[in-house]
Design a protein around this motif. Structure first.
Motif, PDB file in Angstrom:
ATOM      1  N   MET A 254       0.826  -1.206   0.000  1.00 27.77           N
ATOM      2  CA  MET A 254       0.000   0.000   0.000  1.00 27.77           C
ATOM      3  C   MET A 254       0.864   1.262   0.000  1.00 27.77           C
ATOM      4  N   THR A 255       1.967   1.248   0.722  1.00 29.47           N
ATOM      5  CA  THR A 255       2.870   2.401   0.772  1.00 29.47           C
ATOM      6  C   THR A 255       3.501   2.653  -0.592  1.00 29.47           C
ATOM      7  N   ILE A 256       3.923   1.597  -1.253  1.00 29.37           N
ATOM      8  CA  ILE A 256       4.528   1.721  -2.581  1.00 29.37           C
ATOM      9  C   ILE A 256       3.506   2.239  -3.586  1.00 29.37           C
ATOM     10  N   ALA A 257       2.289   1.702  -3.544  1.00 28.60           N
ATOM     11  CA  ALA A 257       1.238   2.149  -4.466  1.00 28.60           C
ATOM     12  C   ALA A 257       0.873   3.613  -4.219  1.00 28.60           C
ATOM     13  N   ALA A 258       0.820   4.016  -2.956  1.00 30.85           N
ATOM     14  CA  ALA A 258       0.492   5.412  -2.631  1.00 30.85           C
ATOM     15  C   ALA A 258       1.580   6.361  -3.140  1.00 30.85           C
ATOM     16  N   ALA A 259       2.834   5.948  -3.032  1.00 33.31           N
ATOM     17  CA  ALA A 259       3.933   6.780  -3.548  1.00 33.31           C
ATOM     18  C   ALA A 259       3.840   6.911  -5.065  1.00 33.31           C
ATOM     19  N   GLY A 260       3.479   5.836  -5.733  1.00 35.18           N
ATOM     20  CA  GLY A 260       3.299   5.875  -7.186  1.00 35.18           C
ATOM     21  C   GLY A 260       2.154   6.789  -7.586  1.00 35.18           C
ATOM     22  N   MET A 261       1.069   6.757  -6.828  1.00 39.58           N
ATOM     23  CA  MET A 261      -0.072   7.628  -7.115  1.00 39.58           C
ATOM     24  C   MET A 261       0.309   9.097  -6.933  1.00 39.58           C
ATOM     25  N   LYS A 262       1.082   9.381  -5.897  1.00 37.36           N
ATOM     26  CA  LYS A 262       1.507  10.752  -5.648  1.00 37.36           C
ATOM     27  C   LYS A 262       2.389  11.251  -6.797  1.00 37.36           C
ATOM     28  N   ALA A 263       3.318  10.434  -7.248  1.00 39.21           N
ATOM     29  CA  ALA A 263       4.212  10.826  -8.345  1.00 39.21           C
ATOM     30  C   ALA A 263       3.430  11.051  -9.637  1.00 39.21           C
ATOM     31  N   GLN A 264       2.485  10.176  -9.931  1.00 40.29           N
ATOM     32  CA  GLN A 264       1.704  10.330 -11.161  1.00 40.29           C
ATOM     33  C   GLN A 264       0.756  11.521 -11.089  1.00 40.29           C
ATOM     34  N   SER A 265       0.285  11.862  -9.893  1.00 39.02           N
ATOM     35  CA  SER A 265      -0.574  13.045  -9.784  1.00 39.02           C
ATOM     36  C   SER A 265       0.230  14.316 -10.056  1.00 39.02           C
ATOM     37  N   VAL A 266       1.484  14.341  -9.645  1.00 34.17           N
ATOM     38  CA  VAL A 266       2.350  15.482  -9.965  1.00 34.17           C
ATOM     39  C   VAL A 266       2.569  15.552 -11.474  1.00 34.17           C
ATOM     40  N   ARG A 267       2.797  14.409 -12.078  1.00 32.50           N
ATOM     41  CA  ARG A 267       2.988  14.346 -13.532  1.00 32.50           C
ATOM     42  C   ARG A 267       1.743  14.847 -14.267  1.00 32.50           C
ATOM     43  N   LEU A 268       0.574  14.461 -13.797  1.00 32.35           N
ATOM     44  CA  LEU A 268      -0.677  14.937 -14.401  1.00 32.35           C
ATOM     45  C   LEU A 268      -0.829  16.446 -14.254  1.00 32.35           C
ATOM     46  N   ARG A 269      -0.469  16.982 -13.096  1.00 34.04           N
ATOM     47  CA  ARG A 269      -0.569  18.423 -12.868  1.00 34.04           C
ATOM     48  C   ARG A 269       0.357  19.192 -13.808  1.00 34.04           C
ATOM     49  N   VAL A 270       1.590  18.720 -13.972  1.00 36.79           N
ATOM     50  CA  VAL A 270       2.553  19.385 -14.865  1.00 36.79           C
ATOM     51  C   VAL A 270       2.069  19.317 -16.309  1.00 36.79           C
ATOM     52  N   THR A 271       1.549  18.176 -16.714  1.00 40.64           N
ATOM     53  CA  THR A 271       1.037  18.026 -18.078  1.00 40.64           C
ATOM     54  C   THR A 271      -0.164  18.938 -18.311  1.00 40.64           C
ATOM     55  N   ALA A 272      -1.052  19.042 -17.329  1.00 41.07           N
ATOM     56  CA  ALA A 272      -2.208  19.936 -17.456  1.00 41.07           C
ATOM     57  C   ALA A 272      -1.764  21.395 -17.558  1.00 41.07           C
ATOM     58  N   GLU A 273      -0.738  21.757 -16.803  1.00 45.77           N
ATOM     59  CA  GLU A 273      -0.213  23.120 -16.882  1.00 45.77           C
ATOM     60  C   GLU A 273       0.376  23.399 -18.265  1.00 45.77           C
ATOM     61  N   ASN A 274       1.077  22.416 -18.817  1.00 39.43           N
ATOM     62  CA  ASN A 274       1.620  22.575 -20.168  1.00 39.43           C
ATOM     63  C   ASN A 274       0.503  22.768 -21.188  1.00 39.43           C
ATOM     64  N   LEU A 275      -0.537  21.951 -21.090  1.00 44.67           N
ATOM     65  CA  LEU A 275      -1.664  22.072 -22.029  1.00 44.67           C
ATOM     66  C   LEU A 275      -2.382  23.416 -21.879  1.00 44.67           C
ATOM     67  N   ALA A 276      -2.523  23.872 -20.653  1.00 43.45           N
ATOM     68  CA  ALA A 276      -3.220  25.136 -20.418  1.00 43.45           C
ATOM     69  C   ALA A 276      -2.466  26.320 -21.027  1.00 43.45           C
ATOM     70  N   ASN A 277      -1.157  26.191 -21.142  1.00 45.09           N
ATOM     71  CA  ASN A 277      -0.342  27.291 -21.659  1.00 45.09           C
ATOM     72  C   ASN A 277       0.152  27.050 -23.075  1.00 45.09           C
ATOM     73  N   ALA A 278      -0.429  26.098 -23.784  1.00 47.33           N
ATOM     74  CA  ALA A 278       0.054  25.723 -25.118  1.00 47.33           C
ATOM     75  C   ALA A 278      -0.030  26.851 -26.134  1.00 47.33           C
ATOM     76  N   GLU A 279      -0.940  27.781 -25.965  1.00 45.04           N
ATOM     77  CA  GLU A 279      -1.092  28.884 -26.928  1.00 45.04           C
ATOM     78  C   GLU A 279      -0.799  30.252 -26.315  1.00 45.04           C
ATOM     79  N   SER A 280      -0.213  30.270 -25.144  1.00 42.65           N
ATOM     80  CA  SER A 280       0.081  31.556 -24.506  1.00 42.65           C
ATOM     81  C   SER A 280       1.316  32.190 -25.152  1.00 42.65           C
ATOM     82  N   THR A 281       1.375  33.498 -25.103  1.00 43.65           N
ATOM     83  CA  THR A 281       2.511  34.222 -25.673  1.00 43.65           C
ATOM     84  C   THR A 281       3.143  35.073 -24.588  1.00 43.65           C
ATOM     85  N   ALA A 282       4.243  35.703 -24.926  1.00 43.86           N
ATOM     86  CA  ALA A 282       4.929  36.575 -23.980  1.00 43.86           C
ATOM     87  C   ALA A 282       4.085  37.814 -23.699  1.00 43.86           C
ATOM     88  N   SER A 283       4.313  38.418 -22.567  1.00 41.17           N
ATOM     89  CA  SER A 283       3.564  39.629 -22.227  1.00 41.17           C
ATOM     90  C   SER A 283       4.228  40.884 -22.801  1.00 41.17           C
TER      91      SER A 283
END
Length: 135
Positions: free
Chosen positions: A7-36
């Motif tokens: 259970m500890t190993i699986a929970a650590a894997g879930m935590k790591a993948q949730s960070v990966r999902l957050r970073v990927t979502a941030e990349n997608l959200a900014n895919a068309e943004s430009t400089a200010s």
């Protein structure tokens, strides 16, 4: 390996993948943004790296976030002379984010998260069945 370790190993894997999902979502959200500012650099694609580390408390090898980084690939340039972020030549820099690659990465992270969740649920169910047998 006991069930608590699983259970500890699986929970650590879930935590790591949730960070990966957050970073990927941030990349997608900014895919068309430009400089200010005109001619400035836009959002740079973010990356995350994993590593196995021994947990001192449990003695288990757990997946952790090794480091956050940025993709150093070149920005996409588009000729848009009327855009507020255009440089003197009329080109606008867009992020080095490929939405198709991000979606594939998101899907892989989602499946890895689900696999860890299934392992966690299975270990919980096995503990529950063991307790039922002991009654």
């Amino acid at each position: 390996m006991d069930l608590e370790s699983a259970m500890t190993i699986a929970a650590a894997g879930m935590k790591a993948q949730s960070v990966r999902l957050r970073v990927t979502a941030e990349n997608l959200a900014n895919a068309e943004s430009t400089a200010s500012t005109p001619g400035g650099d836009p959002f740079q694609r973010k990356t995350v790296s994993f590593a196995n580390r021994r947990d001192a408390a449990t003695g288990l090898e757990l997946v952790t976030i090794d480091r956050y980084g940025v993709d150093r690939s070149p920005f996409e340039r588009r000729y848009e002379p009327g855009h507020p972020a255009a440089d003197a030549a009329g080109y606008v820099k867009y992020p080095n984010v490929n939405p198709l690659l991000e979606l594939a990465d998101m899907r892989e992270a989602q499946r890895s998260y689900e696999a860890n969740l299934n392992a966690l649920q299975l270990a919980r169910a096995m503990i529950g069945r063991t307790l039922d047998l002991l009654r």
